[in-house]
Motif scaffolding. Structure first.
Motif, mmCIF file in Angstrom:
data_model
loop_
_atom_site.group_PDB
_atom_site.id
_atom_site.type_symbol
_atom_site.label_atom_id
_atom_site.label_comp_id
_atom_site.label_asym_id
_atom_site.label_seq_id
_atom_site.Cartn_x
_atom_site.Cartn_y
_atom_site.Cartn_z
ATOM 1 N N ALA C 67 -8.210 -47.822 0.855
ATOM 2 C CA ALA C 67 -6.994 -48.561 1.219
ATOM 3 C C ALA C 67 -5.797 -48.013 0.457
ATOM 4 O O ALA C 67 -4.722 -47.769 1.020
ATOM 5 C CB ALA C 67 -7.176 -50.048 0.922
ATOM 6 N N ASN C 68 -5.993 -47.784 -0.860
ATOM 7 C CA ASN C 68 -4.923 -47.257 -1.698
ATOM 8 C C ASN C 68 -4.491 -45.876 -1.218
ATOM 9 O O ASN C 68 -3.297 -45.585 -1.114
ATOM 10 C CB ASN C 68 -5.409 -47.172 -3.143
ATOM 11 C CG ASN C 68 -4.382 -46.539 -4.043
ATOM 12 O OD1 ASN C 68 -3.268 -47.031 -4.154
ATOM 13 N ND2 ASN C 68 -4.738 -45.423 -4.662
ATOM 14 N N ARG C 69 -5.485 -45.033 -0.870
ATOM 15 C CA ARG C 69 -5.170 -43.667 -0.451
ATOM 16 C C ARG C 69 -4.401 -43.665 0.873
ATOM 17 O O ARG C 69 -3.454 -42.898 1.037
ATOM 18 C CB ARG C 69 -6.469 -42.874 -0.313
ATOM 19 C CG ARG C 69 -6.243 -41.402 -0.408
ATOM 20 C CD ARG C 69 -7.292 -40.711 -1.241
ATOM 21 N NE ARG C 69 -7.051 -40.786 -2.660
ATOM 22 C CZ ARG C 69 -7.974 -40.442 -3.579
ATOM 23 N NH1 ARG C 69 -9.140 -40.022 -3.205
ATOM 24 N NH2 ARG C 69 -7.679 -40.514 -4.853
ATOM 25 N N VAL C 110 -4.643 -55.883 1.484
ATOM 26 C CA VAL C 110 -5.489 -57.055 1.269
ATOM 27 C C VAL C 110 -6.534 -57.147 2.381
ATOM 28 O O VAL C 110 -7.715 -57.411 2.122
ATOM 29 C CB VAL C 110 -4.622 -58.323 1.200
ATOM 30 C CG1 VAL C 110 -5.491 -59.565 1.191
ATOM 31 C CG2 VAL C 110 -3.742 -58.288 -0.026
ATOM 32 N N GLY C 111 -6.118 -56.896 3.615
ATOM 33 C CA GLY C 111 -7.048 -56.949 4.737
ATOM 34 C C GLY C 111 -8.139 -55.908 4.615
ATOM 35 O O GLY C 111 -9.305 -56.173 4.903
ATOM 36 N N SER C 119 -16.329 -53.147 10.073
ATOM 37 C CA SER C 119 -15.066 -52.893 10.780
ATOM 38 C C SER C 119 -13.921 -52.794 9.783
ATOM 39 O O SER C 119 -13.631 -53.734 9.053
ATOM 40 C CB SER C 119 -14.787 -54.025 11.768
ATOM 41 O OG SER C 119 -14.479 -55.194 11.060
ATOM 42 N N THR C 120 -13.296 -51.638 9.732
ATOM 43 C CA THR C 120 -12.120 -51.475 8.885
ATOM 44 C C THR C 120 -10.887 -51.299 9.759
ATOM 45 O O THR C 120 -10.989 -50.782 10.877
ATOM 46 C CB THR C 120 -12.274 -50.237 7.982
ATOM 47 O OG1 THR C 120 -12.796 -49.178 8.781
ATOM 48 C CG2 THR C 120 -13.195 -50.518 6.830
ATOM 49 N N PRO C 121 -9.730 -51.729 9.251
ATOM 50 C CA PRO C 121 -8.509 -51.473 10.019
ATOM 51 C C PRO C 121 -8.263 -49.980 10.118
ATOM 52 O O PRO C 121 -8.790 -49.216 9.314
ATOM 53 C CB PRO C 121 -7.405 -52.154 9.205
ATOM 54 C CG PRO C 121 -8.038 -52.784 8.038
ATOM 55 C CD PRO C 121 -9.468 -52.409 7.982
#
Lengths: 172, 172, 172
Positions: C67-69, C110-111, C119-121
């Motif tokens: 997420a950070n990347r 956050v999501g 399932s990832t965004p």
């Protein structure tokens, strides 16, 4: 001589004067940015060489690649606070702090490469320098709002204080 | 008419004149930045589509993701030298070199995606263009220091030379 | 009073006036940049803590790191369009859109962390805000060209429209 003529001469003379004034107020920032670009090139060369020599699967390549990626992740943040601090307050202490950040980054990169795989340094580095540049921006904007609504210009005082404070960053 | 009145008119007329002068001196850089943003969006869309279609585990996804990451790693460096070169010397050759870098990046990305997994292109690309932009910054700052301490302005000569030299980048 | 004297006074008075004008025209952009830097620091701290607690091998660490990347990959693009839009047209709507982008980024991060691994965004987020900022740049440059070659200044009209349009970004 009328207002219009002054405006005309303004249009004529502003452009070159303005540009030299702008460049004079950012050239230390540009210098630090150029040094950081050289450092990026050094990091990238290390990654490139390690990847070619060791076929991109060894632990050494993973370490150097990870170190490079961590440095690159925080690079835009560093550039943003460096330039904001330099523009809002004064370029000299901002550029000096930038140099210290680059030294910290070099240490981090070299330290990361030399580590055994058990213990690696954390993801974050150079927190103190980035916080200092961040504070410089806040102070610069606060000073601008003070000047606008109260007419007091603390810029000279603040610049002296920040220049002195930036020397404190040298304490390890 | 007194000095004070001139200062007053300066304050009144400087703001709009200055801003239009600033925008005129950076609009080619802004254009190249916008094109690079479009290219980033294209890269990101490729990664997004590949990830959704192939459930993020295939070699094709890994390749496109790696190509995108390598391009993104060097993007801040590119923006930094592009803008520094454009501000310190002249925006036209800087923007032209920037365009050539974007073409090199596109080739690199497409080449990376089309490769079989045995041989991938290296981590670094566009070295020549970045070095040229880097040199432009150095020359620009050096010229500023010359102007300040010796009063000779080689800017026009230097600008002509760099504009001509930037055409040499087209040679493959 | 001669032209030379005006030029002299220009040189004397331009520098401080100019810098305060510049800072006044970018201080909202600087504020948004500072908030984004704070957010980056928050993301980095999350990654750092997760990596230390869970020894860098768990799925939670992988998720927060990814997420950070993804956020960091699009950060330079965001900064570039934010500043170009703010400089070319008007800082107020640009800074407002920037704030909305930061909210979207926070939601994305956050999501991403809260997702199960199935399932990832997607990779891309904040498309609408970035497109809006992109359009602002295009309009700003187009307006500059119009002013230069036709002498019509639609800047005031355009600024009013963009300020109103930026409010539309709030609609989910």
């Amino acid at each position: 001589i009328s207002i219009n003529q002054i405006e005309e001469t303004n249009r004529l003379f502003i452009s070159p004067v303005m540009l030299s004034v702008v460049v004079e107020h950012i050239f230390l920032l540009v210098l630090v940015t150029l040094i950081s670009v050289l450092q990026n090139a050094f990091f990238a060369t290390k990654v490139e060489r390690e990847g070619k020599e060791h076929h991109a699967n060894t632990s050494a390549f993973e370490r150097v690649s990870c170190a490079n990626r961590n440095c690159m992740d925080s690079y835009p943040t560093f550039l943003a606070v460096l330039w904001c601090a330099g523009l809002c307050l004064n370029q000299a202490p901002a550029a000096f702090s930038g140099l210290i950040y680059l030294v910290a980054r070099q240490k981090y990169f070299v330290g990361y490469m030399g580590q055994t795989s058990q213990s690696t340094p954390g993801y974050v580095f150079g927190k103190r320098v980035l916080s200092f540049l961040f504070l410089m921006c806040i102070v610069g904007i606060f000073n601008l709002l003070l000047v606008r609504y109260f007419g007091n210009d603390f810029k000279d005082t603040v610049e002296t204080i920040t220049t002195a404070a930036s020397a404190l960053l040298l304490i390890p």
